[in-house]
Scaffold this active site. Structure first.
Site, PDB file in Angstrom:
ATOM      1  N   GLU A   1     -41.277   5.298 -15.902  1.00  0.00           N
ATOM      2  CA  GLU A   1     -42.612   5.768 -15.504  1.00  0.00           C
ATOM      3  C   GLU A   1     -42.721   5.712 -13.989  1.00  0.00           C
ATOM      4  O   GLU A   1     -42.292   4.734 -13.360  1.00  0.00           O
ATOM      5  CB  GLU A   1     -43.655   4.849 -16.160  1.00  0.00           C
ATOM      6  CG  GLU A   1     -44.865   5.554 -16.677  1.00  0.00           C
ATOM      7  CD  GLU A   1     -44.562   6.547 -17.803  1.00  0.00           C
ATOM      8  OE1 GLU A   1     -44.364   7.747 -17.504  1.00  0.00           O
ATOM      9  OE2 GLU A   1     -44.546   6.120 -18.958  1.00  0.00           O
TER      10      GLU A   1
ATOM     11  N   THR B   1     -41.034   7.226 -11.948  1.00  0.00           N
ATOM     12  CA  THR B   1     -39.719   7.323 -11.303  1.00  0.00           C
ATOM     13  C   THR B   1     -39.383   8.775 -10.971  1.00  0.00           C
ATOM     14  O   THR B   1     -38.538   9.022 -10.113  1.00  0.00           O
ATOM     15  CB  THR B   1     -38.615   6.762 -12.236  1.00  0.00           C
ATOM     16  OG1 THR B   1     -38.860   7.258 -13.553  1.00  0.00           O
ATOM     17  CG2 THR B   1     -38.614   5.252 -12.262  1.00  0.00           C
TER      18      THR B   1
ATOM     19  N   SER C   1     -60.585  29.175 -25.630  1.00  0.00           N
ATOM     20  CA  SER C   1     -60.086  27.916 -26.148  1.00  0.00           C
ATOM     21  C   SER C   1     -60.878  27.586 -27.402  1.00  0.00           C
ATOM     22  O   SER C   1     -62.053  27.229 -27.321  1.00  0.00           O
ATOM     23  CB  SER C   1     -60.242  26.808 -25.099  1.00  0.00           C
ATOM     24  OG  SER C   1     -60.187  25.565 -25.765  1.00  0.00           O
TER      25      SER C   1
ATOM     26  N   SER D   1     -49.613  14.432 -21.781  1.00  0.00           N
ATOM     27  CA  SER D   1     -49.303  15.662 -21.077  1.00  0.00           C
ATOM     28  C   SER D   1     -49.813  16.946 -21.712  1.00  0.00           C
ATOM     29  O   SER D   1     -49.100  17.941 -21.806  1.00  0.00           O
ATOM     30  CB  SER D   1     -47.790  15.758 -20.920  1.00  0.00           C
ATOM     31  OG  SER D   1     -47.537  15.887 -19.583  1.00  0.00           O
ATOM     32  N   SER D   2     -51.070  16.907 -22.108  1.00  0.00           N
ATOM     33  CA  SER D   2     -51.683  18.151 -22.586  1.00  0.00           C
ATOM     34  C   SER D   2     -51.666  19.176 -21.451  1.00  0.00           C
ATOM     35  O   SER D   2     -51.589  20.383 -21.684  1.00  0.00           O
ATOM     36  CB  SER D   2     -53.106  17.896 -23.067  1.00  0.00           C
ATOM     37  OG  SER D   2     -53.871  17.317 -22.041  1.00  0.00           O
TER      38      SER D   2
ATOM     39  N   GLU E   1     -49.654  22.626 -10.827  1.00  0.00           N
ATOM     40  CA  GLU E   1     -50.420  21.368 -10.875  1.00  0.00           C
ATOM     41  C   GLU E   1     -50.639  20.811  -9.459  1.00  0.00           C
ATOM     42  O   GLU E   1     -51.711  20.311  -9.138  1.00  0.00           O
ATOM     43  CB  GLU E   1     -49.690  20.364 -11.762  1.00  0.00           C
ATOM     44  CG  GLU E   1     -50.554  19.187 -12.121  1.00  0.00           C
ATOM     45  CD  GLU E   1     -50.260  18.623 -13.498  1.00  0.00           C
ATOM     46  OE1 GLU E   1     -49.717  19.336 -14.362  1.00  0.00           O
ATOM     47  OE2 GLU E   1     -50.580  17.445 -13.699  1.00  0.00           O
TER      48      GLU E   1
ATOM     49  N   ASP F   1     -42.900  15.849 -16.915  1.00  0.00           N
ATOM     50  CA  ASP F   1     -43.698  16.361 -18.032  1.00  0.00           C
ATOM     51  C   ASP F   1     -43.305  17.789 -18.384  1.00  0.00           C
ATOM     52  O   ASP F   1     -43.054  18.117 -19.544  1.00  0.00           O
ATOM     53  CB  ASP F   1     -45.192  16.315 -17.693  1.00  0.00           C
ATOM     54  CG  ASP F   1     -45.659  14.894 -17.449  1.00  0.00           C
ATOM     55  OD1 ASP F   1     -44.894  13.964 -17.747  1.00  0.00           O
ATOM     56  OD2 ASP F   1     -46.791  14.711 -16.963  1.00  0.00           O
TER      57      ASP F   1
HETATM   58  C1  GLA Z   1     -47.753  11.891 -14.911  1.00  0.00           C
HETATM   59  C2  GLA Z   1     -46.990  12.898 -14.054  1.00  0.00           C
HETATM   60  C3  GLA Z   1     -45.476  12.743 -14.208  1.00  0.00           C
HETATM   61  C4  GLA Z   1     -45.045  11.291 -14.045  1.00  0.00           C
HETATM   62  C5  GLA Z   1     -45.929  10.356 -14.854  1.00  0.00           C
HETATM   63  C6  GLA Z   1     -45.650   8.916 -14.561  1.00  0.00           C
HETATM   64  O1  GLA Z   1     -47.567  12.159 -16.273  1.00  0.00           O
HETATM   65  O2  GLA Z   1     -47.345  14.217 -14.401  1.00  0.00           O
HETATM   66  O3  GLA Z   1     -44.812  13.581 -13.295  1.00  0.00           O
HETATM   67  O4  GLA Z   1     -45.015  10.930 -12.685  1.00  0.00           O
HETATM   68  O5  GLA Z   1     -47.314  10.585 -14.618  1.00  0.00           O
HETATM   69  O6  GLA Z   1     -44.368   8.577 -14.951  1.00  0.00           O
END
Ligand code: GLA
Length: 389
Positions: free
Chosen positions: A36, A38, A71, A128-129, A162, A174
């Site tokens: 996480e 990283t 939506s 990660s929606s 993003e 993600d």
């Molecule tokens: C979010 C970001 C990712 C990642 C995580 C943490 O999900 O979109 O790129 O940095 O946080 O690991």
């Protein structure tokens, strides 16, 4: 045949009735076993897509420049003028607008289209929606208009969307996981080179259980960008003595210890967390390949402690869930997942015990925070793909 432009005021559900779909796309959420914060440090991550998704139905509408989106899940409409794609006040709209703009910046010829979006993914849950939405739109338009971008291009431009439209300076994890994952596998991604390895994952008799705190502290974006900056500051200081180092990926614990007196406590802690987490990912892969789930679980717990005490991106609700799991031997590992400040924990729980565990932890969580916990069982699945064209 729809050739007439319609006005946003008259855009309603009726317009989308009897929708003749030309193309359907499904785009999953993702989990991350370990690694996480990283990714934007050029490090390693171990995510995979899940069997909870966003579904898209696309059709061309024979206008040059008008797009109408609906939506279903949020009963919300979005109309886009392709000659004037600009940032909106609505965050969900920016994931879509951002991707269209990035495609246009790369000279993609997109014409008018309609799209219905239906989501199974909770928002702000750390699964990660947002990447699922970006990548679903990107792969959908790539197919609908035969744009011929590679998957890697689409992953990168979704990430850029993003950065530029939403303002989160996220890494690549993600979008990469959402697109490249394969059923029953996890992905070891080297975020420096984008090389990856698909690792078969069979955790029977355990299950992957997400526990959603159902809170999302609004610190998330500003603190996320701040962490990224703190890591960069760390690298800038380290580079003065070690000029060959370009990211925390190349830093080792002995290098950090050597420079401890040059780094303030906060920067030192951030760097120490990232360097240790990169090591943990590599260890986790070894353990997973040997089927040593117990050690994988321990590494997940250690990851959480680092995120909590050194990286400071956890919160009391997440910590409560992880602490609770530590007292239960049928849970091998648990940690917060994603950017932090709310969202889900990922838990490896014995299947025979899952139901009982959900009951126990939900009631304990309710007692302390007066919030209902949501439990979601997930399994590693295929990435974003066109289902029908
Ligand atoms: C979010 C970001 C990712 C990642 C995580 C943490 O999900 O979109 O790129 O940095 O946080 O690991």
């Amino acid at each position: 045949m729809r050739t007439q432009k319609i006005n946003l005021k008259t855009l309603n559900k009726t317009y989308f009735e009897n929708f003749e779909t030309e193309l359907t796309v499904s785009s999953p959420g993702r989990i991350n076993f370990i690694g996480e914060h990283t990714d934007y440090n050029n490090g390693f991550v171990l995510p995979t897509a899940i069997d909870k998704k966003i579904f898209f139905s696309f059709r061309k509408n024979n206008t040059i420049d008008q797009c109408n989106l609906y939506s279903k899940s949020y009963n919300a409409f979005l109309q886009i003028d392709l000659t004037n794609v600009v940032i909106s006040n609505e965050e969900w709209e920016n994931y879509i607008l951002g991707v269209i703009k990035e495609l246009q910046n790369k000279n993609a010829v997109i014409e008018g289209f309609d799209c219905i979006i239906e989501s199974e993914l909770p928002i702000g849950a750390g699964i990660s929606s947002s990447a699922a939405l970006e990548c679903g739109i990107a792969l959908g338009l790539n197919s609908l208009f035969n744009l011929k971008f590679s998957l890697e291009d689409l992953i990168k431009l979704s990430r850029d969307a993003e950065h530029n439209f939403v303002g989160t300076k996220c890494g690549i994890m993600d979008q990469f996981a959402v697109v490249m994952s394969k059923k029953a596998h996890t992905l070891l991604i080297d975020c420096k080179t984008l090389e990856y390895e698909l690792i078969p994952i069979n955790i029977f008799p355990y299950k992957i259980l997400l526990l959603n705190t159902n809170i999302s502290h609004n610190l998330a974006t500003s603190e996320y960008n701040k962490r990224r900056r703190e890591c960069e500051i760390g690298v800038e200081i380290i580079q003065k003595k070690y000029p060959d180092i370009s990211s925390l990926r190349e830093v080792t614990i002995p290098i950090l210890e050597d420079l401890k007196s040059n780094l303030n406590d906060t920067i030192y802690n951030r760097c120490k967390y990232v360097v240790s987490e990169n090591n943990r990912v590599q260890e986790a892969v070894e353990k997973l390949k040997k089927g040593d789930l117990k050690s994988l679980g321990t590494l997940m717990y250690n990851s959480h402690q680092g995120l909590r005490h050194l990286y400071n991106v956890s919160c009391s609700e997440l910590d409560f869930l992880v602490d609770f799991s530590l007292q239960h031997e049928n849970v091998l590992g648990a940690r917060m997942m994603g950017g932090g400040f709310g969202g889900c924990t990922i838990n490896i729980v014995h299947e025979e015990y899952t139901k009982e565990y959900i009951k126990e932890i939900s009631s304990a969580y309710k007692k302390v925070f007066d919030i209902d916990l949501s439990a979601i069982e997930v399994s590693p699945s295929n990435g974003t793909h066109v289902e029908y064209h």
